[in-house]
Design an enzyme around this catalytic site. Structure first.
Site, PDB file in Angstrom:
ATOM      1  N   GLU A 248      -4.938 -13.675   0.540  1.00 46.80           N
ATOM      2  CA  GLU A 248      -5.541 -12.917  -0.441  1.00 46.80           C
ATOM      3  C   GLU A 248      -5.942 -13.945  -1.648  1.00 46.80           C
ATOM      4  O   GLU A 248      -5.011 -14.076  -2.378  1.00 46.80           O
ATOM      5  CB  GLU A 248      -4.657 -11.876  -0.764  1.00 46.80           C
ATOM      6  CG  GLU A 248      -5.407 -11.041  -1.943  1.00 46.80           C
ATOM      7  CD  GLU A 248      -4.431  -9.831  -2.503  1.00 46.80           C
ATOM      8  OE1 GLU A 248      -4.814  -8.895  -3.108  1.00 46.80           O
ATOM      9  OE2 GLU A 248      -3.154 -10.320  -2.688  1.00 46.80           O
TER      10      GLU A 248
ATOM     11  N   ASP B 297      -0.226 -12.539   0.786  1.00 47.99           N
ATOM     12  CA  ASP B 297      -0.434 -11.647  -0.653  1.00 47.99           C
ATOM     13  C   ASP B 297      -0.576 -12.837  -1.769  1.00 47.99           C
ATOM     14  O   ASP B 297       0.236 -13.772  -1.661  1.00 47.99           O
ATOM     15  CB  ASP B 297       0.984 -10.869  -0.774  1.00 47.99           C
ATOM     16  CG  ASP B 297       0.638 -10.008  -1.858  1.00 47.99           C
ATOM     17  OD1 ASP B 297      -0.224  -8.814  -1.289  1.00 47.99           O
ATOM     18  OD2 ASP B 297       1.360  -9.769  -3.195  1.00 47.99           O
TER      19      ASP B 297
ATOM     20  N   ASP C 122       2.286  -8.675   6.481  1.00 40.10           N
ATOM     21  CA  ASP C 122       2.051  -9.040   4.926  1.00 40.10           C
ATOM     22  C   ASP C 122       3.092 -10.133   4.561  1.00 40.10           C
ATOM     23  O   ASP C 122       4.343  -9.696   4.700  1.00 40.10           O
ATOM     24  CB  ASP C 122       2.049  -7.765   4.267  1.00 40.10           C
ATOM     25  CG  ASP C 122       1.058  -7.866   3.349  1.00 40.10           C
ATOM     26  OD1 ASP C 122       0.796  -8.831   2.570  1.00 40.10           O
ATOM     27  OD2 ASP C 122       0.336  -6.644   3.181  1.00 40.10           O
TER      28      ASP C 122
ATOM     29  N   HIS D 121      -5.792  -1.153   0.528  1.00 43.08           N
ATOM     30  CA  HIS D 121      -4.897  -0.415  -0.037  1.00 43.08           C
ATOM     31  C   HIS D 121      -4.994  -0.705  -1.552  1.00 43.08           C
ATOM     32  O   HIS D 121      -4.424  -0.001  -2.322  1.00 43.08           O
ATOM     33  CB  HIS D 121      -3.651  -0.636   0.420  1.00 43.08           C
ATOM     34  CG  HIS D 121      -2.999  -2.182   0.099  1.00 43.08           C
ATOM     35  ND1 HIS D 121      -3.403  -3.254   0.634  1.00 43.08           N
ATOM     36  CD2 HIS D 121      -2.027  -2.526  -0.877  1.00 43.08           C
ATOM     37  CE1 HIS D 121      -3.031  -4.287  -0.016  1.00 43.08           C
ATOM     38  NE2 HIS D 121      -2.145  -3.902  -0.895  1.00 43.08           N
ATOM     39  N   ASP D 122      -5.880  -1.473  -2.127  1.00 42.47           N
ATOM     40  CA  ASP D 122      -5.877  -1.645  -3.678  1.00 42.47           C
ATOM     41  C   ASP D 122      -7.252  -1.184  -4.174  1.00 42.47           C
ATOM     42  O   ASP D 122      -7.416  -1.180  -5.093  1.00 42.47           O
ATOM     43  CB  ASP D 122      -5.774  -3.247  -3.924  1.00 42.47           C
ATOM     44  CG  ASP D 122      -4.371  -3.838  -3.550  1.00 42.47           C
ATOM     45  OD1 ASP D 122      -3.445  -3.162  -3.613  1.00 42.47           O
ATOM     46  OD2 ASP D 122      -4.377  -4.900  -3.408  1.00 42.47           O
TER      47      ASP D 122
HETATM   48  C1  GLC Z   1      -1.700  -8.015  -3.894  1.00 41.31           C
HETATM   49  C2  GLC Z   1      -1.254  -6.497  -3.104  1.00 41.31           C
HETATM   50  C3  GLC Z   1      -1.076  -5.572  -4.203  1.00 41.31           C
HETATM   51  C4  GLC Z   1       0.121  -5.827  -4.955  1.00 41.31           C
HETATM   52  C5  GLC Z   1       0.015  -7.224  -5.358  1.00 41.31           C
HETATM   53  C6  GLC Z   1       1.219  -7.920  -5.758  1.00 41.31           C
HETATM   54  O1  GLC Z   1      -2.944  -7.889  -4.660  1.00 41.31           O
HETATM   55  O2  GLC Z   1      -2.384  -6.278  -1.980  1.00 41.31           O
HETATM   56  O3  GLC Z   1      -1.078  -4.356  -3.716  1.00 41.31           O
HETATM   57  O4  GLC Z   1       0.231  -4.947  -5.956  1.00 41.31           O
HETATM   58  O5  GLC Z   1      -0.678  -8.207  -4.740  1.00 41.31           O
HETATM   59  O6  GLC Z   1       2.095  -8.020  -4.775  1.00 41.31           O
END
Ligand code: GLC
Ligand code: CA
Length: 550
Positions: A246, A204, A103, A320-321
């Site tokens: 992402e 991320d 990540d 995980h979100d």
């Molecule tokens: C992304 C991650 C999330 C995190 C955010 C800030 O959306 O998947 O878990 O809180 O970024 O890093």
């Protein structure tokens, strides 16, 4: 059209499994999952058949946002182990033909990262411009930009009397990507990891790095793609790593900018259009509405057809979100296994690289909380405080948290029926879902009709049939609302995928010849598809013979 434009890449032919290390397997009884725990479970992942692990952050972090706030990118979080454990994990995974996808969290660091400690120490510190600092305007924040975790995105810092930007928590200050030194430091760190033999990066909130905070532009800023092309050239370019961004706001047009092979940016992105379908338009993820299946069909069809060969899809229900898919859009009661199989078949027969989130393959469900004190996640806690202040009732807020809160996906992996589901011998950092007595990996492995084996079979089919990887997609129109059916076409061959996305019987009829059944979640005979009744959540995939009458 059906042929890959360039040579096939390993990441187009594989299935990725996401591990959330804190909740996967604890090896030393402290209640927190760790790297040695993951190593212990590699054989399980090998049995499943996946080719890569996306590892949520394992770097040094004060854990304000569970590792997404990094204080040292080249050290391992003490609770998770050491760099030697990490190297062992990479090596042990490699022995099983599994690559490690790290990540990459570089929109922001932790406020405890040495760069930020330097940066905040004085206005003329060499690291000052590593972050986004602004003077106050009329004694107030520079503008009204909001943090994803609610409240102002600007935090006043007494020491130098200026504000810094944080698009997430105030312990996650945003890096200043306009500074070439920041970018170079990130590339050096990426090369440090590439040299350790990793298989790629999950990036991320990467769509935020081109932000122009003074203009209140956060996603898709003007220099975003220049930065990614630069990153590609200076790090993974030419190395055939899997890189997945992402990108919450991506449309197919935007996704092509990232993933057109000729642009040398990323392998693919995570798009979230389907994920927002059960939210009230224009409101937040917490404002719920029921999923409309025809909208899901429209969104998936769009992404399946519009990327063409100028881009590559990633396919996912969970991470995980996000809440657990069976509880969200399936049925986590009487049709738990059946709906889980339907969801798996629907997704894994699409074109793109599938991602499985830990526990999805055994049909783990959301864990319901009765009180805010049971919640760990910063996002849910901030929303609770915000909505309580705005006059929502506690009951309303808990409905939203139980439906959408991130802890749902983060409860410990359910391995077996022993104490704490075999996750830890100690006290788990987040409570285990009590249904582990019934839902666990040991049960799934012992039952050849379990959801686990559907996932295993889907992964094996992908290795066997190029049609799944390269075939074009065509939606079958004129089905009932909740029947989601589509064709895949490849080199003169056609497969038909039919999924009843509901807990009611549905009718389905198609005049065609079935040559063979590829996979199904029932034992029924599919030799004819005329005038059929589909059971709740029934799903099947058949190879058609002769001419297809759509
Ligand atoms: C992304 C991650 C999330 C995190 C955010 C800030 O959306 O998947 O878990 O809180 O970024 O890093
Ligand atoms: Ca541990």
């Amino acid at each position: 059209m059906n042929q890959p434009k360039t040579a096939a890449h390993w990441w187009q032919e594989t299935v990725v499994y996401q591990v959330y290390p804190r909740s996967f397997q604890d090896s030393n009884g402290d209640g927190i999952g760790d790297l040695q725990g993951i190593i212990q479970r590699l054989d399980y992942l090998k049995t499943l058949g996946i080719g890569a692990i996306w590892l949520s952050p394992v770097y040094r972090s004060p854990n304000d946002d569970n590792g997404y706030d990094i204080s040292d990118y080249e050290q391992i979080m003490a609770e998770f182990g050491t760099m030697a454990d990490m190297e062992q994990l990479i090596h042990e995974a490699e022995k099983r033909d599994i690559k490690l996808i790290m990540d990459l969290v570089v929109n922001h660091t932790s406020d405890e990262h040495p760069w930020f400690i330097e940066s905040r120490s004085s206005k003329n510190n060499p690291y000052r411009d590593f972050y986004v600092w602004r003077a106050s305007v009329n004694g107030d924040a520079p503008n009204d930009l909001e943090s994803t975790f609610l409240g102002s995105a600007w935090q006043f810092d007494d020491h130098t009397g200026e504000y810094y930007l944080h698009l997430f928590s105030k312990k996650q200050p945003d890096l200043n990507w306009e500074n070439a030194k920041v970018r170079q430091a990130v590339y050096d760190m990426m090369n440090f990891w590439i040299n350790k033999g990793i298989g790629g990066f999950r990036m991320d909130v990467i769509d935020l790095v081109g932000k122009l905070p003074d203009k209140k532009i956060t996603g898709n800023g003007p220099k975003l793609h220049d930065y990614l092309q630069e990153m590609n050239a200076k790090t993974f370019g030419g190395k055939d790593l899997l890189t997945v961004g992402e990108t919450w706001g991506a449309t197919p047009e935007i996704a092509k900018l990232y993933s057109d092979p000729e642009r040398n940016e990323l392998s693919m992105v995570f798009q979230f259009e389907h994920v927002g379908l059960d939210e009230q338009p224009g409101k937040s993820k917490w404002d719920l509405r029921p999923l409309v299946i025809s909208e899901l069909k429209t969104v998936f069809s769009k992404w399946q057809t519009e990327l063409g060969d100028q881009g590559w899809n990633s396919l996912f229900w969970n991470n995980h979100d996000l809440p657990r898919i069976i509880s969200r859009w399936g049925n986590d009661r009487e049709y738990r296994v059946q709906s889980g199989k339907m969801l798996a078949i629907l997704l894994h027969m699409l074109k793109g690289t599938p991602y499985i989130y830990q526990g999805e393959e055994i049909g783990m469900t959301n864990r319901i909380v009765a009180d805010i004190s049971e919640v760990e996640d910063i996002e849910s806690k901030n929303m609770y405080a915000d909505r309580m202040a705005k006059g929502y009732t506690e009951a309303e807020i808990l409905i939203s948290i139980n439906a959408k809160g991130r802890d749902n996906a983060r409860t410990p992996m359910q391995w077996d029926t022993s104490k704490n589901a075999g996750f830890t011998t100690g006290t788990p950092w987040l409570a285990v879902n009590e249904n582990y007595h019934e839902i666990n990996a040991a049960h799934a492995l012992a039952d050849h009709t379990s959801l686990f084996y559907t996932y295993q079979q889907l992964i094996a089919l992908r290795k066997k049939y190029p049609l799944i990887i390269w075939g074009s997609f065509e939606l079958l129109e004129n089905t009932t609302e909740t029947v989601f059916a589509y064709y895949r076409h490849y080199e003169g061959e056609t497969w038909l995928i039919v999924c009843n996305f509901s807990d009611q019987k549905q009718t389905f009829s198609l005049e065609t010849t079935v040559e063979k059944v590829i996979i199904a979640n029932s034992e029924k005979d599919y030799s004819t598809l005329l005038n059929r009744t589909l059971e709740p959540y029934e799903a099947f995939v058949v190879k058609l013979g002769g001419n297809v009458h759509a």
